[in-house]
Write a protein that holds these residues in place. Sequence first.
Motif, PDB file in Angstrom:
ATOM      1  N   MET A 122       0.815  -1.213   0.000  1.00  0.00           N
ATOM      2  CA  MET A 122       0.000   0.000   0.000  1.00  0.00           C
ATOM      3  C   MET A 122       0.852   1.269   0.000  1.00  0.00           C
ATOM      4  O   MET A 122       0.424   2.304  -0.472  1.00  0.00           O
ATOM      5  CB  MET A 122      -0.914   0.009   1.230  1.00  0.00           C
ATOM      6  CG  MET A 122      -2.101  -0.943   1.134  1.00  0.00           C
ATOM      7  SD  MET A 122      -2.939  -1.107   2.758  1.00  0.00           S
ATOM      8  CE  MET A 122      -3.915   0.410   2.839  1.00  0.00           C
ATOM      9  N   MET A 123       2.042   1.158   0.555  1.00  0.00           N
ATOM     10  CA  MET A 123       2.858   2.378   0.702  1.00  0.00           C
ATOM     11  C   MET A 123       3.791   2.543  -0.495  1.00  0.00           C
ATOM     12  O   MET A 123       4.239   1.572  -1.085  1.00  0.00           O
ATOM     13  CB  MET A 123       3.670   2.301   1.991  1.00  0.00           C
ATOM     14  CG  MET A 123       2.798   2.226   3.240  1.00  0.00           C
ATOM     15  SD  MET A 123       3.752   2.385   4.776  1.00  0.00           S
ATOM     16  CE  MET A 123       4.943   1.079   4.602  1.00  0.00           C
ATOM     17  N   PRO A 124       4.096   3.798  -0.866  1.00  0.00           N
ATOM     18  CA  PRO A 124       4.946   4.052  -2.020  1.00  0.00           C
ATOM     19  C   PRO A 124       6.362   3.526  -1.776  1.00  0.00           C
ATOM     20  O   PRO A 124       6.908   3.644  -0.686  1.00  0.00           O
ATOM     21  CB  PRO A 124       4.950   5.572  -2.142  1.00  0.00           C
ATOM     22  CG  PRO A 124       4.482   6.095  -0.830  1.00  0.00           C
ATOM     23  CD  PRO A 124       3.637   5.036  -0.215  1.00  0.00           C
ATOM     24  N   ARG A 125       6.942   2.941  -2.826  1.00  0.00           N
ATOM     25  CA  ARG A 125       8.271   2.369  -2.705  1.00  0.00           C
ATOM     26  C   ARG A 125       9.320   3.360  -3.200  1.00  0.00           C
ATOM     27  O   ARG A 125       9.662   3.390  -4.368  1.00  0.00           O
ATOM     28  CB  ARG A 125       8.341   1.040  -3.465  1.00  0.00           C
ATOM     29  CG  ARG A 125       9.618   0.247  -3.166  1.00  0.00           C
ATOM     30  CD  ARG A 125       9.645  -1.086  -3.872  1.00  0.00           C
ATOM     31  NE  ARG A 125       8.814  -2.094  -3.196  1.00  0.00           N
ATOM     32  CZ  ARG A 125       7.880  -2.812  -3.801  1.00  0.00           C
ATOM     33  NH1 ARG A 125       7.657  -2.651  -5.069  1.00  0.00           N
ATOM     34  NH2 ARG A 125       7.174  -3.682  -3.109  1.00  0.00           N
ATOM     35  N   GLY A 126       9.797   4.191  -2.276  1.00  0.00           N
ATOM     36  CA  GLY A 126      10.886   5.107  -2.603  1.00  0.00           C
ATOM     37  C   GLY A 126      10.432   6.511  -2.947  1.00  0.00           C
ATOM     38  O   GLY A 126       9.257   6.769  -3.232  1.00  0.00           O
ATOM     39  N   ALA A 127      11.395   7.395  -2.913  1.00  0.00           N
ATOM     40  CA  ALA A 127      11.162   8.837  -3.013  1.00  0.00           C
ATOM     41  C   ALA A 127      10.338   9.239  -4.234  1.00  0.00           C
ATOM     42  O   ALA A 127       9.422  10.056  -4.134  1.00  0.00           O
ATOM     43  CB  ALA A 127      12.502   9.563  -3.018  1.00  0.00           C
ATOM     44  N   GLU A 128      10.636   8.656  -5.393  1.00  0.00           N
ATOM     45  CA  GLU A 128       9.955   9.133  -6.605  1.00  0.00           C
ATOM     46  C   GLU A 128       8.531   8.609  -6.748  1.00  0.00           C
ATOM     47  O   GLU A 128       7.820   8.977  -7.679  1.00  0.00           O
ATOM     48  CB  GLU A 128      10.797   8.814  -7.849  1.00  0.00           C
ATOM     49  CG  GLU A 128      12.148   9.520  -7.897  1.00  0.00           C
ATOM     50  CD  GLU A 128      12.069  11.038  -7.732  1.00  0.00           C
ATOM     51  OE1 GLU A 128      11.079  11.641  -8.159  1.00  0.00           O
ATOM     52  OE2 GLU A 128      13.007  11.614  -7.136  1.00  0.00           O
ATOM     53  N   LYS A 129       8.094   7.765  -5.819  1.00  0.00           N
ATOM     54  CA  LYS A 129       6.727   7.246  -5.867  1.00  0.00           C
ATOM     55  C   LYS A 129       5.783   8.014  -4.946  1.00  0.00           C
ATOM     56  O   LYS A 129       4.584   7.747  -4.911  1.00  0.00           O
ATOM     57  CB  LYS A 129       6.708   5.760  -5.457  1.00  0.00           C
ATOM     58  CG  LYS A 129       7.500   4.852  -6.373  1.00  0.00           C
ATOM     59  CD  LYS A 129       6.748   4.575  -7.652  1.00  0.00           C
ATOM     60  CE  LYS A 129       7.550   3.734  -8.629  1.00  0.00           C
ATOM     61  NZ  LYS A 129       8.447   2.759  -8.053  1.00  0.00           N
ATOM     62  N   LEU A 130       6.314   8.945  -4.175  1.00  0.00           N
ATOM     63  CA  LEU A 130       5.469   9.681  -3.229  1.00  0.00           C
ATOM     64  C   LEU A 130       4.477  10.582  -3.967  1.00  0.00           C
ATOM     65  O   LEU A 130       4.758  11.053  -5.068  1.00  0.00           O
ATOM     66  CB  LEU A 130       6.336  10.544  -2.298  1.00  0.00           C
ATOM     67  CG  LEU A 130       7.452   9.831  -1.519  1.00  0.00           C
ATOM     68  CD1 LEU A 130       8.221  10.847  -0.673  1.00  0.00           C
ATOM     69  CD2 LEU A 130       6.893   8.731  -0.637  1.00  0.00           C
ATOM     70  N   GLY A 131       3.316  10.812  -3.351  1.00  0.00           N
ATOM     71  CA  GLY A 131       2.327  11.729  -3.921  1.00  0.00           C
ATOM     72  C   GLY A 131       2.523  13.144  -3.410  1.00  0.00           C
ATOM     73  O   GLY A 131       3.429  13.415  -2.619  1.00  0.00           O
ATOM     74  N   LEU A 132       1.677  14.046  -3.888  1.00  0.00           N
ATOM     75  CA  LEU A 132       1.736  15.442  -3.417  1.00  0.00           C
ATOM     76  C   LEU A 132       0.743  15.654  -2.280  1.00  0.00           C
ATOM     77  O   LEU A 132      -0.272  14.978  -2.206  1.00  0.00           O
ATOM     78  CB  LEU A 132       1.375  16.400  -4.549  1.00  0.00           C
ATOM     79  CG  LEU A 132       2.379  16.621  -5.672  1.00  0.00           C
ATOM     80  CD1 LEU A 132       1.840  17.691  -6.621  1.00  0.00           C
ATOM     81  CD2 LEU A 132       3.728  17.047  -5.120  1.00  0.00           C
ATOM     82  N   SER A 133       1.004  16.643  -1.423  1.00  0.00           N
ATOM     83  CA  SER A 133       0.058  16.962  -0.355  1.00  0.00           C
ATOM     84  C   SER A 133      -1.149  17.728  -0.887  1.00  0.00           C
ATOM     85  O   SER A 133      -2.202  17.765  -0.270  1.00  0.00           O
ATOM     86  CB  SER A 133       0.751  17.761   0.755  1.00  0.00           C
ATOM     87  OG  SER A 133       1.100  19.049   0.300  1.00  0.00           O
ATOM     88  N   LYS A 134      -0.998  18.343  -2.046  1.00  0.00           N
ATOM     89  CA  LYS A 134      -2.098  19.091  -2.706  1.00  0.00           C
ATOM     90  C   LYS A 134      -2.142  18.715  -4.179  1.00  0.00           C
ATOM     91  O   LYS A 134      -1.115  18.356  -4.754  1.00  0.00           O
ATOM     92  CB  LYS A 134      -1.811  20.610  -2.668  1.00  0.00           C
ATOM     93  CG  LYS A 134      -1.945  21.243  -1.332  1.00  0.00           C
ATOM     94  CD  LYS A 134      -3.352  21.725  -1.071  1.00  0.00           C
ATOM     95  CE  LYS A 134      -3.515  21.971   0.415  1.00  0.00           C
ATOM     96  NZ  LYS A 134      -4.867  22.083   0.849  1.00  0.00           N
ATOM     97  N   MET A 135      -3.258  18.875  -4.814  1.00  0.00           N
ATOM     98  CA  MET A 135      -3.392  18.668  -6.264  1.00  0.00           C
ATOM     99  C   MET A 135      -2.853  17.318  -6.697  1.00  0.00           C
ATOM    100  O   MET A 135      -2.179  17.210  -7.711  1.00  0.00           O
ATOM    101  CB  MET A 135      -2.644  19.778  -7.039  1.00  0.00           C
ATOM    102  CG  MET A 135      -3.048  21.176  -6.632  1.00  0.00           C
ATOM    103  SD  MET A 135      -2.837  22.346  -7.986  1.00  0.00           S
ATOM    104  CE  MET A 135      -1.075  22.228  -8.263  1.00  0.00           C
TER     105      MET A 135
END
Lengths: 159, 159, 159
Positions: free
Chosen positions: B68-81
């Motif tokens: 369920m959790m993103p695997r690594g820095a480039e998979k993270l989402g944004l806090s907005k939009m």
Amino acid sequence: MAKRKKTTIVLFSGDYDKAMAAYIIANGAAAYDHEVTVFHTFWGLNALRKANQVDVKKGVLEKLFGKMMPRGAEKLGLSKMNVAGFGPKLIKHVMKKHQALPLTQLIETAQEQEVKLVACTMTMDLLGLQEKELLDGIDYAGVAAYLGDASEGNVNLFI
Amino acid sequence: MAKRKKTTIVLFSGDYDKAMAAYIIANGAAAYDHEVTVFHTFWGLNALRKANQVDVKKGVLEKLFGKMMPRGAEKLGLSKMNVAGFGPKLIKHVMKKHQALPLTQLIETAQEQEVKLVACTMTMDLLGLQEKELLDGIDYAGVAAYLGDASEGNVNLFI
Amino acid sequence: MAKRKKTTIVLFSGDYDKAMAAYIIANGAAAYDHEVTVFHTFWGLNALRKANQVDVKKGVLEKLFGKMMPRGAEKLGLSKMNVAGFGPKLIKHVMKKHQALPLTQLIETAQEQEVKLVACTMTMDLLGLQEKELLDGIDYAGVAAYLGDASEGNVNLFI
């Protein structure tokens, strides 16, 4: 005698995981003999609500806010993976397995360690929360008291 | 010789934009010769995950969290939009255009500048993350080590 | 003469309630004669946008960002209970009732009290915001200036 260090945390967030982080840091700092204050404002006030409904007189809007907001620490949602209330159940299950304390017990521990728990009176007014609805042993203050603590502090966090 | 200044950042958030802010401040502080620590806890640990799947033994729940959790820095989402993953693509496009470093490179730069990257062992347990799954060169510690750094610090932030 | 205390706040968030908290603390600190800086970065820049559309030349992406992001303090959403824009209306109604200042006035008060309002130039570039679009009397700076202020500070917060 050396002056005691000070840790002052603003708990703005009403998320279970953020409140956990706040109280884990607060309890850790208290264990290291810091003078610790957790200043609850906006949604962070919900962590201090009693779990049972308290009989108080309120206007229509205040009643609405009261119903919309979680009643007490164990009702808070997660900041991530909160889908349909699934995340909080999952994390509490895992916490039990790892013998991590639930938020209510982290708050009790804080009170036992004489961490000063403060409710921000200005935002209590805005959200229609009354003293009777919050845990016993809470202090009530505003931004001036917060700044008094924080400006002498070693660790200041906004969570 | 003057004592080096200390900057200590708790990275709690798993949002790409917040992690960027944390690492931009961390790298800036390191450039000004601060002793810098980024303490990753809860969702912030995901920024330290290796991008490829790592073969580790896990229970059912830990596997689920891992998926369920993103695997690594480039998979993270944004806090907005963050609508439908559109925001992260858009912001990375704009970052490229402005020659801003992507998060993975901000983290590499931090390691080159000897910023201390710490993974919170207590929340690694909760989220079922193991050392093998995280980047090399990471320190592992708990709230006591964090408070040791933070209580001597000049700039303390919770992100 | 005693040195003035310093309060330095990073306003990263574009949420109305978080921006309110930031400005209430900033104005409080200024009233206690702190030197106060609010450093606006990422979505926090939207609190500084002029409410009316400003005629500036922009590329396609920058125009898109400009349209997607709220134009000015009173257009920001809430971090909680933001359902269909209902929350912000509700909270503004309650704020009026309790004679709490709306965010635009909190920002004006800050400017009158000589709180230094800074817009982060690096993230302005990323989000395609230009100086003409932001309030008058704003300073423009980067992470180095922020760290200069923060590393001398008594109260440092990331909101």
